[in-house]
Write a protein that holds these residues in place. Structure first.
Motif, short mmCIF file in Angstrom:
data_model
loop_
_atom_site.label_atom_id
_atom_site.label_comp_id
_atom_site.label_asym_id
_atom_site.label_seq_id
_atom_site.Cartn_x
_atom_site.Cartn_y
_atom_site.Cartn_z
N GLY A 177 -7.52 2.72 8.51
CA GLY A 177 -8.85 3.13 8.08
C GLY A 177 -9.88 3.31 9.18
O GLY A 177 -11.06 3.47 8.87
N GLU A 228 -6.70 12.66 -2.43
CA GLU A 228 -5.79 11.64 -2.96
C GLU A 228 -6.07 11.43 -4.44
O GLU A 228 -7.23 11.36 -4.85
N PHE A 253 -13.14 2.76 -2.90
CA PHE A 253 -13.14 1.89 -1.74
C PHE A 253 -12.12 0.78 -1.96
O PHE A 253 -11.66 0.54 -3.08
N HIS A 254 -11.74 0.13 -0.87
CA HIS A 254 -10.87 -1.03 -0.97
C HIS A 254 -11.71 -2.22 -1.44
O HIS A 254 -12.76 -2.52 -0.87
N ASP A 269 -7.77 -0.73 -4.96
CA ASP A 269 -8.83 0.27 -4.83
C ASP A 269 -9.74 0.20 -6.04
O ASP A 269 -9.28 0.12 -7.18
N ASP A 308 0.82 -1.19 0.00
CA ASP A 308 0.00 0.00 0.00
C ASP A 308 0.87 1.26 0.00
O ASP A 308 1.83 1.38 0.76
N VAL A 325 -12.76 4.68 0.99
CA VAL A 325 -11.60 5.56 0.85
C VAL A 325 -12.04 7.02 0.74
O VAL A 325 -11.51 7.90 1.42
N SER A 345 -3.64 11.48 3.15
CA SER A 345 -4.34 10.73 4.19
C SER A 345 -5.63 11.40 4.63
O SER A 345 -6.61 10.72 4.96
N LYS A 383 -10.99 12.82 0.74
CA LYS A 383 -10.77 11.83 1.78
C LYS A 383 -11.58 12.09 3.06
O LYS A 383 -11.69 11.21 3.92
N ARG A 387 -10.43 9.51 8.94
CA ARG A 387 -9.99 8.15 9.27
C ARG A 387 -8.49 8.12 9.51
O ARG A 387 -7.74 8.91 8.92
#
Length: 267
Positions: free
Chosen positions: A95, A61, A112-113, A121, A2, A246, A57, A84, A90
């Motif tokens: 997360g 992003e 999203f993951h 993603d 990641d 995300v 973060s 984000k 988060r």
């Protein structure tokens, strides 16, 4: 690995080396002596890495669109920006939500993951909220037993990366007041039953050749691609839990193949 984790490790290394030199090694060095190269590099890179890490973060992003599952809203090669903090603040990497801001709404384009492989993603559109009953039957979307109007907008043709010509029909689906564009291939099956995976809360869904019907569990969301017959989404791998969100996609900032797309908002 990641990218956020890589940034965090680099942050620890450069910050640790800088701090080590500041509180210990600097005192032992002759005043006229030049700083070691690794100290100089750490002092230079640490602030830059810190700023980038905090921006990615907690604020914005960038992501690149690798596939055509969201055509026509997003094209292959679009570089997008993701908010984000739209759905809450988060902790990076793990997360865990610290502060609730807003919850996803129907119609949001969300990153999203991927539940089957959280290191990847994905980006799709939110069509089902916690507690909703979602049905996709004969190329029509039903939310809580209400069919979502599809207004015809003509044919839409595109070429896939393998140079395959694809003919579809374009509609404006009125999931929200302004609606959003979707593509439907009238010659494709309603669902590829052989591609349906086992997933958490699979018992909430029923499948047939005509439809998929799901009750969205608490704390989860049902996602669809706008390119309905060329998208592997919640119909196949299930629901997206809140802790895998995300952020919300909001703008295209670059597409090297089509500069006219720069600055387009994502609706």
């Amino acid at each position: 690995m990641d990218f956020a984790l890589i940034m965090f490790v680099l942050l620890l290394i450069t910050g640790g080396l800088w701090l080590l030199d500041r509180i210990l090694l600097q005192r032992r060095r002759n005043e006229s002596a030049k700083e070691p190269w690794w100290v100089e590099y750490s002092k230079s890179f640490f602030p830059v890495i810190l700023v980038v890490f905090l921006l990615r973060s907690f604020l914005v992003e960038p992501f690149k669109i690798p596939s055509g599952s969201m055509i026509p809203t997003l094209q292959v090669g679009d570089f997008i920006l993701v908010n984000k903090f739209a759905y809450g603040i988060r902790l990076p990497i793990i997360g865990k939500k610290l502060i609730q801001v807003n919850s996803p709404s129907r119609g949001d384009v969300m990153v999203f993951h991927y539940p089957e492989n959280p290191s990847l993603d994905y980006i799709k559109r939110v069509v089902g909220l916690p507690g909703d009953h979602i049905r996709y039957r004969n190329k029509k979307l039903f939310v809580n037993d209400v069919v979502q109007e599809q207004r015809p907008e003509g044919d839409y043709n595109y070429v896939e990366t393998a140079l395959n010509f694809v003919h579809t029909e374009r509609f404006r689906e009125m999931l929200t007041v302004q609606g959003h564009a979707i593509l439907v291939n009238p010659d494709a099956p309603n669902i590829h039953l052989g591609a349906v995976a086992e997933f958490p809360h699979r018992e909430n869904c029923t499948y047939s050749e005509e439809e998929v019907s799901c009750k969205v569990p608490a704390g989860h969301y049902f996602m669809l691609g706008d390119n309905r017959d060329n998208s592997r989404d919640s119909r196949y791998w299930g629901f997206v839990p809140d802790n895998m969100i995300v952020g919300k996609a909001f703008m295209i900032w670059m597409n090297f193949g089509d500069l006219k797309r720069i600055g387009l908002s994502i609706d």
